[in-house]
Design a protein around this motif. Structure first.
Motif, short mmCIF file in Angstrom:
data_model
loop_
_atom_site.label_atom_id
_atom_site.label_comp_id
_atom_site.label_asym_id
_atom_site.label_seq_id
_atom_site.Cartn_x
_atom_site.Cartn_y
_atom_site.Cartn_z
N PHE A 130 0.91 -35.09 -33.70
CA PHE A 130 1.92 -34.85 -32.98
C PHE A 130 1.83 -33.22 -32.67
O PHE A 130 2.88 -32.92 -31.83
CB PHE A 130 3.32 -35.06 -33.61
N THR A 131 1.09 -32.47 -33.13
CA THR A 131 0.70 -30.93 -32.81
C THR A 131 -0.46 -30.73 -32.09
O THR A 131 -1.54 -31.42 -32.28
CB THR A 131 0.74 -30.28 -34.36
N ARG A 132 -0.27 -29.83 -30.86
CA ARG A 132 -1.12 -29.47 -30.07
C ARG A 132 -1.13 -28.04 -30.02
O ARG A 132 -0.09 -27.40 -29.66
CB ARG A 132 -1.04 -30.16 -28.60
N ASP A 133 -2.37 -27.33 -30.07
CA ASP A 133 -2.63 -26.13 -29.82
C ASP A 133 -1.68 -25.17 -30.77
O ASP A 133 -1.01 -24.44 -30.36
CB ASP A 133 -2.44 -25.46 -28.34
N GLY A 134 -1.63 -25.63 -31.91
CA GLY A 134 -0.58 -25.25 -32.99
C GLY A 134 -1.52 -24.82 -34.27
O GLY A 134 -2.56 -24.66 -34.53
N ARG A 135 -0.35 -24.72 -35.34
CA ARG A 135 -0.86 -24.63 -36.75
C ARG A 135 -0.10 -25.68 -37.69
O ARG A 135 0.89 -26.30 -37.39
CB ARG A 135 -0.45 -23.23 -37.28
N ILE A 136 -0.92 -25.93 -38.76
CA ILE A 136 -0.38 -26.80 -39.79
C ILE A 136 -0.98 -26.22 -41.34
O ILE A 136 -2.07 -25.58 -41.22
CB ILE A 136 -1.29 -28.18 -39.63
N CYS A 137 0.04 -26.13 -42.00
CA CYS A 137 0.03 -25.42 -43.04
C CYS A 137 0.18 -26.69 -44.29
O CYS A 137 1.29 -27.21 -44.46
CB CYS A 137 0.82 -24.04 -43.59
N VAL A 138 -0.47 -26.60 -45.28
CA VAL A 138 -0.53 -27.45 -46.65
C VAL A 138 -0.58 -26.80 -47.71
O VAL A 138 -1.41 -25.93 -48.06
CB VAL A 138 -1.55 -28.52 -46.68
N ARG A 139 0.71 -26.86 -48.47
CA ARG A 139 0.77 -26.09 -49.70
C ARG A 139 0.99 -26.96 -50.87
O ARG A 139 1.49 -28.36 -50.69
CB ARG A 139 2.31 -25.28 -49.71
N ALA A 140 0.57 -26.53 -52.04
CA ALA A 140 0.89 -27.05 -53.34
C ALA A 140 1.12 -26.22 -54.55
O ALA A 140 0.41 -25.34 -54.48
CB ALA A 140 -0.50 -27.99 -53.76
N ARG A 141 2.29 -26.48 -54.93
CA ARG A 141 2.77 -25.46 -55.96
C ARG A 141 3.35 -26.23 -57.49
O ARG A 141 4.09 -27.49 -57.14
CB ARG A 141 3.61 -24.54 -55.50
#
Length: 222
Positions: A130-141
């Motif tokens: 669903f994201t185009r020309d964007g950013r995706i961030c994955v975090r684990a803490r």
């Protein structure tokens, strides 16, 4: 009914994949490499449909209490890298950038590796779709006795009405995008049920036009 039908669908789908792979090899051997792409598209479509059938089966198993979990120690960083590497082509097709943020203090997670992968894959593939020309961030803490996973995107976001229907099986919160991009509305419903089975939960923060952030909290020792 869903369980029986899904089992019956898997057999011909596996045959389609197998014969399409043989066809692709035969075309290449005959010097018709340009046609192999068509065989590849058959394989991709069959794998997509097989994934939907497997989601149906898993949902049926969860709701009937027949899903078997197998627990072991999981290297969270390695698991996240495996999932993100598998989604690179999808991320690249949407011209998205992906960042991975791992808490250095995070130790092994005792959980079901197959179901953890399923949860992370569903969230990341949704973000990529669903994201185009964007950013995706994955975090684990680490957070107390839990591990927190976050998948944040700069996609279209959701309204309060859409958020209220987000985890309902077979419901698409954005019908226009669903028709264009495909999907059954099973992925997030199944993801929430898997989170609960592993002793955790899932939540989401989203605003229309400003992206979404899905947050999964799982116990360090399920």
């Amino acid at each position: 009914f869903l369980g029986n039908v899904s089992h019956e669908l898997r057999t011909p789908l596996n045959a389609i994949v197998g014969y399409a792979e043989l066809l692709g090899e035969e075309l290449e051997d005959r010097g018709l490499a340009e046609l192999r792409g068509d065989a590849g598209r058959i394989i991709d479509a069959a794998h997509h449909l097989l994934g939907l059938v497997n989601d149906l089966l898993d949902l049926q198993k969860v709701e009937s209490g027949k899903l078997v979990l197998q627990f072991t120690d999981i290297d969270v960083g390695a698991k996240l890298r495996t999932v993100t590497d598998g989604l690179r082509p999808m991320l690249q097709s949407g011209r998205n950038t992906l960042t991975l943020e791992l808490d250095p203090a995070l130790g092994p997670l005792h959980s079901d590796p197959l179901r953890l992968r399923q949860i992370l894959f569903n969230l990341l593939s949704n973000a990529a779709k669903f994201t185009r020309d964007g950013r995706i961030c994955v975090r684990a803490r680490a957070e107390g006795d839990s591990v927190v996973f976050e998948v944040e995107d700069s996609g279209p976001g959701m309204s309060p009405d859409q958020l209220a229907r987000l985890f309902t099986p077979f419901v698409q919160v954005n019908n226009e995008l669903a028709r264009r991009l495909g999907g059954t509305g099973l992925g997030l419903a199944l993801t929430r049920r898997l989170c609960h089975l592993l002793g955790g939960d899932i939540s989401v923060d989203s605003e229309l036009g400003r992206g979404s952030c899905f947050r999964v909290t799982l116990p360090l020792r399920a």
